[in-house]
Motif scaffolding. Structure first.
Motif, PDB file in Angstrom:
ATOM      1  N   ARG A  33       0.770   4.168  -3.139  1.00  0.00           N
ATOM      2  CA  ARG A  33       0.155   5.319  -2.692  1.00  0.00           C
ATOM      3  C   ARG A  33      -0.305   6.112  -3.790  1.00  0.00           C
ATOM      4  O   ARG A  33      -1.566   6.862  -3.804  1.00  0.00           O
TER       5      ARG A  33
ATOM      6  N   VAL B 230       5.797   9.890   0.923  1.00  0.00           N
ATOM      7  CA  VAL B 230       5.582   8.657   1.646  1.00  0.00           C
ATOM      8  C   VAL B 230       6.555   8.448   2.694  1.00  0.00           C
ATOM      9  O   VAL B 230       7.640   8.929   2.802  1.00  0.00           O
TER      10      VAL B 230
ATOM     11  N   LEU C  11       0.680  -1.347  -0.031  1.00  0.00           N
ATOM     12  CA  LEU C  11       0.008   0.040   0.187  1.00  0.00           C
ATOM     13  C   LEU C  11       0.874   1.132   0.015  1.00  0.00           C
ATOM     14  O   LEU C  11       0.544   2.169  -0.824  1.00  0.00           O
ATOM     15  N   PRO C  12       1.863   1.382   0.827  1.00  0.00           N
ATOM     16  CA  PRO C  12       2.489   2.617   0.831  1.00  0.00           C
ATOM     17  C   PRO C  12       3.407   2.797  -0.560  1.00  0.00           C
ATOM     18  O   PRO C  12       3.469   3.969  -1.093  1.00  0.00           O
TER      19      PRO C  12
END
Length: 287
Positions: free
Chosen positions: A208, A287, A204-205
């Motif tokens: 993003r 991030v 997910l990161p």
């Protein structure tokens, strides 16, 4: 001499700029003007400038406030939750699936996406109607049946929008997942990270920005959905599935109040702009 060179560089763009001003900026400016008038389709020889009266009327109109609420519910259910989550899940599962499974699943999902909105609306209407496919399956399983388009119209049209639009999210997330270096995932797996931990702390990161872009595009598309809901429920029963595009159409073309309907359209544009500003703000965050 330098000024001439700069002008020569922009000269090839002149036709495109003229076309944009003529067919985009011009109609938008005219719509903004109409929103501040009492223009009607029938029974009026001339329109007059009424200032903010149409906007004040909207915020005092319970039907408008109901349409705003239903639009937010429809957008959250079908776009932010439905299409986004299901698209990511399908992309993650297809990445691990065999080639025949990927080909079959991708073909089925994309077929729903490329169908015209009206055709998709009729298919889902046949699925949810009282004598439709869903109730036939429930009856076969000896489960209670109901008229879904009457009892749960917003959920029905939200499901229809998820069914039709998930393919776009799946394609976006499939491309994003393919861009994650395999060695990072393998290193996390060697360190003992399970599937959910890898998804939460690595996948997910790293995707993003794709998530933010997908959410923004899906939200703007969902805010403008008209044909799907019109075919399935026409905003009914009553106004229980009447989102802002349907309310705008009703005021402008059924009630002949073009000025008021255009004001509602500008407010819908404002809602989309607010969503876009939030997503763009998130995309700028590192991030």
């Amino acid at each position: 001499m330098r000024a001439r060179r700069r002008a020569a560089r922009f000269l090839p763009l002149t036709p495109a700029v003229v076309l944009l001003l003529l067919f985009l900026a011009g109609p938008i400016a005219y719509c903004v003007y109409i929103a501040f008038t009492d223009l009607q389709l029938t029974g009026q020889a001339h329109s007059s400038f009424v200032g903010l009266a149409n906007f004040r009327r909207a915020f005092r109109d319970d039907a408008f406030l109901n349409a705003v609420w239903l639009t937010l519910v429809f957008t959250v259910l079908s776009s932010l939750v439905g299409q986004n989550t299901l698209g990511l899940a399908l992309a993650a599962l297809m990445k691990r699936a065999s080639k025949p499974v990927r080909t079959f699943t991708g073909g089925v999902v994309i077929t729903a996406w490329v169908l015209p909105e009206v055709v998709a609306g009729f298919l889902l209407y046949a699925f949810f109607r009282r004598e439709g496919t869903l109730n036939a399956v429930l009856g076969w399983l000896h489960l209670p049946r109901q008229n879904w388009l009457f009892t749960l119209p917003v959920l029905a049209v939200s499901f229809a929008n998820v069914w039709r639009g998930t393919a776009f999210s799946m394609l976006v997330y499939s491309a994003a997942l393919d861009g994650i270096p395999a060695e990072i995932t393998e290193a996390a797996e060697v360190d003992g990270a399970g599937g959910w931990r890898r998804m939460w702390h690595i996948t997910l990161p790293m995707i993003r920005r794709s998530i933010g872009t997908n959410l923004m595009l899906n939200t703007l598309q969902t805010l403008s959905v008209f044909g799907l809901i019109w075919v399935m429920t026409r905003g009914g029963p009553g106004d229980r599935s009447q989102t802002l595009p349907l309310f705008m159409y009703e005021q402008a073309f059924q009630n002949s109040m073009i000025g008021y309907g255009t004001a509602v359209a500008l407010l819908l544009l404002l809602v989309g702009s607010l969503f876009s500003a939030v997503y763009l703000r998130l995309l700028r965050t590192e991030v």
